[in-house]
Scaffold this motif. Structure first.
Motif, mmCIF file in Angstrom:
data_model
loop_
_atom_site.group_PDB
_atom_site.id
_atom_site.type_symbol
_atom_site.label_atom_id
_atom_site.label_comp_id
_atom_site.label_asym_id
_atom_site.label_seq_id
_atom_site.Cartn_x
_atom_site.Cartn_y
_atom_site.Cartn_z
ATOM 1 N N ALA A 29 0.826 -1.209 0.000
ATOM 2 C CA ALA A 29 0.000 0.000 0.000
ATOM 3 C C ALA A 29 0.860 1.258 0.000
ATOM 4 C CB ALA A 29 -0.930 -0.004 1.212
ATOM 5 N N GLU A 30 1.992 1.235 0.718
ATOM 6 C CA GLU A 30 2.818 2.440 0.835
ATOM 7 C C GLU A 30 3.542 2.777 -0.462
ATOM 8 O OE1 GLU A 30 6.191 4.204 3.870
ATOM 9 O OE2 GLU A 30 4.518 2.993 4.577
ATOM 10 N N VAL A 31 3.833 1.769 -1.278
ATOM 11 C CA VAL A 31 4.515 2.044 -2.555
ATOM 12 C C VAL A 31 3.534 1.995 -3.726
ATOM 13 C CG1 VAL A 31 6.740 1.230 -1.724
ATOM 14 C CG2 VAL A 31 5.188 -0.386 -2.855
ATOM 15 N N ASP A 32 2.229 2.005 -3.425
ATOM 16 C CA ASP A 32 1.177 2.017 -4.457
ATOM 17 C C ASP A 32 1.313 0.853 -5.435
ATOM 18 O OD1 ASP A 32 -0.020 4.361 -3.454
ATOM 19 O OD2 ASP A 32 1.448 5.598 -4.508
ATOM 20 N N ALA A 33 1.541 -0.344 -4.913
ATOM 21 C CA ALA A 33 1.656 -1.530 -5.753
ATOM 22 C C ALA A 33 0.394 -2.370 -5.623
ATOM 23 C CB ALA A 33 2.874 -2.352 -5.356
ATOM 24 N N GLY A 34 0.006 -2.998 -6.720
ATOM 25 C CA GLY A 34 -1.176 -3.838 -6.727
ATOM 26 C C GLY A 34 -0.896 -5.243 -6.249
ATOM 27 N N PRO A 35 -1.915 -6.123 -6.328
ATOM 28 C CA PRO A 35 -1.744 -7.511 -5.868
ATOM 29 C C PRO A 35 -0.632 -8.261 -6.593
ATOM 30 C CG PRO A 35 -4.069 -6.986 -6.182
ATOM 31 C CD PRO A 35 -3.293 -5.835 -6.741
ATOM 32 N N ALA A 36 -0.397 -7.917 -7.857
ATOM 33 C CA ALA A 36 0.655 -8.609 -8.602
ATOM 34 C C ALA A 36 2.023 -8.397 -7.956
ATOM 35 C CB ALA A 36 0.684 -8.125 -10.048
ATOM 36 N N GLY A 37 2.198 -7.257 -7.303
ATOM 37 C CA GLY A 37 3.474 -6.982 -6.654
ATOM 38 C C GLY A 37 3.742 -7.883 -5.468
ATOM 39 N N ALA A 38 2.682 -8.500 -4.905
ATOM 40 C CA ALA A 38 2.860 -9.370 -3.742
ATOM 41 C C ALA A 38 3.725 -10.575 -4.083
ATOM 42 C CB ALA A 38 1.497 -9.832 -3.224
ATOM 43 N N ILE A 39 3.537 -11.127 -5.276
ATOM 44 C CA ILE A 39 4.317 -12.297 -5.677
ATOM 45 C C ILE A 39 5.792 -11.935 -5.778
ATOM 46 C CG2 ILE A 39 4.685 -13.992 -7.499
ATOM 47 C CD1 ILE A 39 1.714 -13.770 -8.141
ATOM 48 N N LEU A 40 6.063 -10.802 -6.426
ATOM 49 C CA LEU A 40 7.450 -10.375 -6.604
ATOM 50 C C LEU A 40 8.105 -10.079 -5.261
ATOM 51 C CD1 LEU A 40 9.697 -9.537 -8.593
ATOM 52 C CD2 LEU A 40 8.706 -7.236 -8.588
ATOM 53 N N LEU A 41 7.398 -9.391 -4.385
ATOM 54 C CA LEU A 41 7.980 -8.965 -3.120
ATOM 55 C C LEU A 41 8.127 -10.134 -2.135
ATOM 56 C CD1 LEU A 41 9.037 -6.544 -1.579
ATOM 57 C CD2 LEU A 41 6.715 -6.055 -0.820
ATOM 58 N N SER A 42 7.151 -11.034 -2.122
ATOM 59 C CA SER A 42 7.188 -12.120 -1.155
ATOM 60 C C SER A 42 8.123 -13.245 -1.571
ATOM 61 C CB SER A 42 5.779 -12.689 -0.937
ATOM 62 O OG SER A 42 5.273 -13.213 -2.152
ATOM 63 N N SER A 43 8.316 -13.432 -2.879
ATOM 64 C CA SER A 43 9.125 -14.564 -3.332
ATOM 65 C C SER A 43 10.583 -14.197 -3.609
ATOM 66 C CB SER A 43 8.524 -15.178 -4.601
ATOM 67 O OG SER A 43 8.543 -14.240 -5.666
ATOM 68 N N GLY A 44 10.902 -12.902 -3.706
ATOM 69 C CA GLY A 44 12.268 -12.502 -4.058
ATOM 70 C C GLY A 44 13.303 -13.018 -3.080
ATOM 71 N N TYR A 45 13.037 -12.879 -1.807
ATOM 72 C CA TYR A 45 13.972 -13.341 -0.773
ATOM 73 C C TYR A 45 14.125 -14.856 -0.836
ATOM 74 C CZ TYR A 45 16.098 -13.643 3.919
ATOM 75 O OH TYR A 45 16.935 -13.882 4.976
ATOM 76 N N ALA A 46 12.988 -15.564 -0.927
ATOM 77 C CA ALA A 46 13.023 -17.030 -0.908
ATOM 78 C C ALA A 46 13.751 -17.587 -2.123
ATOM 79 C CB ALA A 46 11.599 -17.580 -0.844
ATOM 80 N N VAL A 47 13.506 -17.000 -3.293
ATOM 81 C CA VAL A 47 14.156 -17.486 -4.511
ATOM 82 C C VAL A 47 15.664 -17.274 -4.427
ATOM 83 C CG1 VAL A 47 14.413 -17.076 -6.990
ATOM 84 C CG2 VAL A 47 12.132 -17.209 -5.975
ATOM 85 N N ALA A 48 16.082 -16.074 -4.034
ATOM 86 C CA ALA A 48 17.519 -15.791 -3.941
ATOM 87 C C ALA A 48 18.182 -16.648 -2.860
ATOM 88 C CB ALA A 48 17.731 -14.311 -3.638
ATOM 89 N N PHE A 49 17.514 -16.801 -1.738
ATOM 90 C CA PHE A 49 18.073 -17.578 -0.632
ATOM 91 C C PHE A 49 18.176 -19.060 -0.993
ATOM 92 C CE2 PHE A 49 17.229 -19.670 3.625
ATOM 93 C CZ PHE A 49 18.529 -19.510 4.083
ATOM 94 N N GLY A 50 17.063 -19.647 -1.423
ATOM 95 C CA GLY A 50 17.059 -21.064 -1.735
ATOM 96 C C GLY A 50 17.936 -21.421 -2.920
ATOM 97 N N GLY A 51 17.997 -20.530 -3.909
ATOM 98 C CA GLY A 51 18.759 -20.830 -5.105
ATOM 99 C C GLY A 51 20.251 -20.701 -4.941
ATOM 100 N N CYS A 52 20.705 -19.880 -4.012
ATOM 101 C CA CYS A 52 22.144 -19.574 -3.914
ATOM 102 C C CYS A 52 22.843 -20.224 -2.734
ATOM 103 C CB CYS A 52 22.335 -18.056 -3.837
ATOM 104 S SG CYS A 52 21.864 -17.198 -5.353
#
Length: 417
Positions: A29-52
């Protein structure tokens, strides 16, 4: 003090992943992002962490585990400042990915240092149990910190504090372990294999996260993961210093520990996710109330982890892993019987928590009982299996819940355990 600092590193890395779950609506809400942004924001850490993770372990082997912890925690701190100051979704996501990359380097190096600075037997078992308990405590703490930060509107401060603490722990690690001999592996670093492995794991995690809402994209990502995985297999056969050495892949100890680590997180993470959705969507509970209901899970994990070394000493790791998985199965099977009943749900989650406290401690101890030359990579393999377990377990449980309800999803997870 050294073991405490290493466990605190684990605590911060895990809390960095879980606190976003309850903060997500406020951040978007603070960065004016829609629901689609939830996937990018919530999975970025997990993908980078698990993959590396495995590539991060090899960096520790190549440059020294104390050095890479000091460097990666400073990156984590800088990324925390970026997240705290980010005005857009793009910068928020970039900061989260950088935090995940830094954590992927820190975690296997810290677990390696635990195993080489403690004696075999009960001292190492207790240290590994403390490591497992720290991760579990961080899970629930992240939910609560996120809920409080969301309610107070101070979510940016929470990321700033998290980053500063991580940087301080990295410097403290450098000081405490300055006399620890650096075990450095000479020879070329298999960067190509590491990148292919990272890409493959990242595609799998992202694909599973998108499976329900965007099945067509998930299929494309799955096909891409098969392609990169095939390229990885070819590249590893030709490499003189493969990122996944045959010694690791063929080790029965690593295989057993990784398999149990996968099932541990696939069942308990998915069960907790289903519990969160059930309480909030079906019964209208707040995020903070849900976190409090799930808190006994983490407390029980710490209790189970504390008791695990004594049991392992008497019964052996295999028996403790089996008992722990039985506890997870029993606790998860109780959840369909007590829908919406908060005290009963807390009890069921506590039974599961005690189970994973036992099984995760035994699995980690089993998987790291290998030679020092491959121990960091073995630790990374265990953590990668756990990350994949979380992603795939939640995706499968969500699909079952959509088709047949939460009760069916919990029963499936209980059967798997």
């Amino acid at each position: 003090p050294r073991i405490l600092v290493l466990c605190l590193l684990q605590f911060l890395d895990v809390m960095g992943a879980t606190m976003v779950i309850t903060l997500l609506p406020t951040m978007l809400a603070e960065v004016d992002a829609g629901p689609a942004g939830a996937i990018l924001l919530s999975s970025g850490y997990a993908v980078a962490f698990g993959g590396c993770l495995i590539l991060g372990a090899r960096l520790g082997d190549r440059f020294g585990h104390v050095r890479v912890i000091a460097a990666s925690t400073l990156v984590f701190a800088a990324a925390g400042i970026l997240v705290a100051a980010a005005p857009t979704l793009a910068l928020l996501s970039t900061g989260r990915v950088l935090q995940g990359l830094a954590a992927a380097v820190t975690v296997p190096a810290a677990l390696f240092l635990i195993t080489v600075t403690t004696d075999e037997g009960q001292p190492r078992q207790r240290a590994i149990a403390s490591w497992s308990a720290a991760g579990a405590a961080a899970g629930a703490t992240g939910f609560i910190v996120g809920g409080l930060a969301s309610a107070s509107g101070q979510w940016r401060v929470s990321f700033l504090v998290l980053g500063v603490l991580a940087g301080g722990l990295g410097l403290l690690t450098r000081r405490l372990f300055r006399r620890t001999p650096a075990r450095i592996t000479r020879g070329p670093l298999d960067t190509g294999g590491g990148l292919l492995l990272t890409l493959t794991v990242g595609l799998v995690v992202t694909g599973t996260a998108l499976a329900l809402e965007h099945p067509a994209k998930a299929l494309w990502l799955g096909a891409a993961a098969l392609l990169t995985g095939s390229c990885l297999a070819v590249a590893e056969r030709r490499s003189t210093n493969p990122v996944l050495s045959p010694e690791i892949l063929r080790s029965p100890l690593v295989q057993r520990g990784s398999a149990v680590s996968f099932i541990n997180t696939a069942t308990t993470s998915a069960a907790a996710a289903m519990g969160t959705l059930s309480l909030q969507d079906e019964y209208g509970q707040s995020g903070l109330t849900t976190a409090v209901v799930l808190l006994p899970f983490s407390i029980a994990v710490m209790a189970g982890s504390a008791f695990a070394p004594r049991l392992m000493d008497r019964k052996g790791e295999n028996t403790v892993m089996a008992w722990g998985l039985a506890g997870i199965a029993a606790g998860t099977a109780l959840l369909p019987l007590v829908p919406g009943h908060l005290p009963a749900i807390a009890v069921a989650m506590a039974v599961s928590g005690a189970g994973i406290g036992l099984s995760s401690s035994a699995a980690t101890h089993t998987g790291t009982k290998v030679s020092e030359e491959i121990r960091a990579a073995a630790a990374a393999m265990l953590n990668t299996a756990a990350q994949l377990g979380t992603a795939l377990g939640i995706a499968l449980a969500m699909a079952v819940a959509v088709l047949w309800g939460f009760g069916a999803a919990w029963l499936l997870l209980a059967v798997a355990a």
